[in-house]
Design an enzyme around this catalytic site. Structure first.
Site, short mmCIF file in Angstrom:
data_model
loop_
_atom_site.label_atom_id
_atom_site.label_comp_id
_atom_site.label_asym_id
_atom_site.label_seq_id
_atom_site.Cartn_x
_atom_site.Cartn_y
_atom_site.Cartn_z
N HIS A 251 -8.64 4.94 -9.45
CA HIS A 251 -7.63 4.65 -8.41
C HIS A 251 -6.54 3.78 -9.04
O HIS A 251 -6.83 2.92 -9.88
CB HIS A 251 -8.30 3.93 -7.24
N LYS B 266 -10.88 0.32 0.96
CA LYS B 266 -10.51 -0.76 0.02
C LYS B 266 -11.32 -2.03 0.36
O LYS B 266 -12.45 -1.93 0.79
CB LYS B 266 -9.01 -0.99 0.05
N GLU C 157 -5.02 1.28 -8.08
CA GLU C 157 -5.24 -0.17 -7.97
C GLU C 157 -6.20 -0.65 -9.06
O GLU C 157 -6.07 -1.76 -9.57
CB GLU C 157 -5.75 -0.52 -6.55
N GLY D 244 0.21 2.94 0.28
CA GLY D 244 0.37 1.72 1.09
C GLY D 244 1.82 1.34 1.37
O GLY D 244 2.09 0.23 1.81
N GLU E 107 -2.31 10.99 -6.31
CA GLU E 107 -1.82 9.85 -5.53
C GLU E 107 -0.63 9.21 -6.23
O GLU E 107 -0.82 8.35 -7.11
CB GLU E 107 -2.93 8.81 -5.39
N SER F 21 0.04 7.14 1.92
CA SER F 21 0.67 6.98 3.24
C SER F 21 0.44 8.17 4.15
O SER F 21 1.34 8.59 4.89
CB SER F 21 2.16 6.67 3.07
N ASN G 156 -10.64 5.68 2.30
CA ASN G 156 -10.80 4.57 1.35
C ASN G 156 -10.47 3.27 2.08
O ASN G 156 -9.30 2.97 2.34
CB ASN G 156 -9.84 4.78 0.16
C1 PEP Z 1 -5.28 4.96 -1.21
O1 PEP Z 1 -5.50 3.77 -1.35
O2 PEP Z 1 -5.92 5.78 -1.87
C2 PEP Z 1 -4.24 5.36 -0.26
C3 PEP Z 1 -3.86 6.59 -0.28
O3 PEP Z 1 -3.74 4.39 0.57
P1 PEP Z 1 -2.71 4.60 1.79
O4 PEP Z 1 -3.18 5.79 2.58
O5 PEP Z 1 -2.77 3.33 2.58
O6 PEP Z 1 -1.36 4.86 1.19
#
Ligand code: PEP
Length: 247
Positions: free
Chosen positions: A95, A11, A97, A172, A166, A211, A9
């Site tokens: 997601h 973003k 976000e 992040g 998630e 992460s 992803n």
């Molecule tokens: C995500 O945005 O779905 C995600 C898992 O981000 P990150 O790997 O940066 O934590």
């Protein structure tokens, strides 16, 4: 047997030049990996570029967000039919976000899942608890609520749908959940799915995101109920994402 799914992803990151370098390298290094599915989620404006560069490879590409109507007066949105024109086979839905920054509701998420399935695309439905919910031991209640919101109304016999767990506090932040913690949560998600007759809980892929790095990815993938990874930040570093997919 569940085929592992590794998803990148990006973003709202990238540029024509950066993407070209990254995608060309992915095509060179990640094609012909028969034992896993790989899908890249660039920003929507770069979908035509991605489709061009990944054409004739085993790597798929997807939309990070899609609208729940097929056409009409919805300024700024993209429909599943438009995505299909560019060979899109996956879309992220719900997601955190989108839920937190754009106020996306369970009802809108349900409508997006429904239209994606109607168009033969695979939704990757993201669910997860916030830090305060985690600290209050509410994880399973939150997940149950988020799952029920689409498992109740949608009849998905034989449909492909992926669930991405998630935890919001892990996205992040550099603070990934531990693999044993995630394994227990995924077992519980599978148990909840198994309560719905029309779903085959043994077949549904449940992936983890938050992460993920080249250092921790193989620990997650070694768990019996972790069927893949959704990778944000680390997917922007070509060598790291390639190593996550190939180790
Ligand atoms: C995500 O945005 O779905 C995600 C898992 O981000 P990150 O790997 O940066 O934590």
């Amino acid at each position: 047997m569940r085929k592992p799914l590794l998803a990148a992803n990006w973003k709202m990151n990238g540029s024509l030049t950066e993407n070209e370098k990254r995608l060309t390298l992915f095509k060179e290094k990640l094609s012909n990996l028969e034992h896993q599915d790989i899908v890249i989620f660039p920003p929507a404006i770069y979908i035509p570029q991605t489709a061009n560069l990944l054409y004739n490879s085993d790597i798929s590409w997807g939309f990070q967000n899609i609208f729940h109507e097929s056409m009409g007066a919805y300024t700024g949105e993209h429909s599943p039919g438009m995505a299909k024109d560019y060979g899109v086979s996956y879309a992220l839905v719900g997601h955190s976000e989108r839920r937190l920054l754009f106020g996306e509701t369970d009802h809108q998420i349900l409508k997006k899942i429904a239209i994606l399935l109607e168009f033969g695309m695979t939704p990757i439905v993201c669910i997860g608890e916030t830090l305060s919910q985690y600290k209050n031991h509410e994880t399973l209640d939150v997940l149950k609520r988020q799952l029920k919101a689409f498992l109740d109304p949608i009849s998905c016999e034989q449909q492909d749908l992926v669930i991405a767990y998630e935890p919001v506090w892990a996205i992040g932040t550099g603070k990934a959940a531990t693999e044993s913690e995630v394994q227990v949560v995924h077992e519980n998600i599978r148990l909840i799915v198994s309560e719905y007759d029309q779903w085959d809980a043994d077949l549904i892929r449940i992936i983890y995101g938050g992460s993920v790095t080249a250092q921790n990815s193989n620990h997650f993938l070694a768990q019996p109920d972790i069927d893949g990874l959704l990778v944000g930040g680390a997917s922007l570093k070509s060598d790291e994402f390639i190593s996550i997919c190939t180790q």
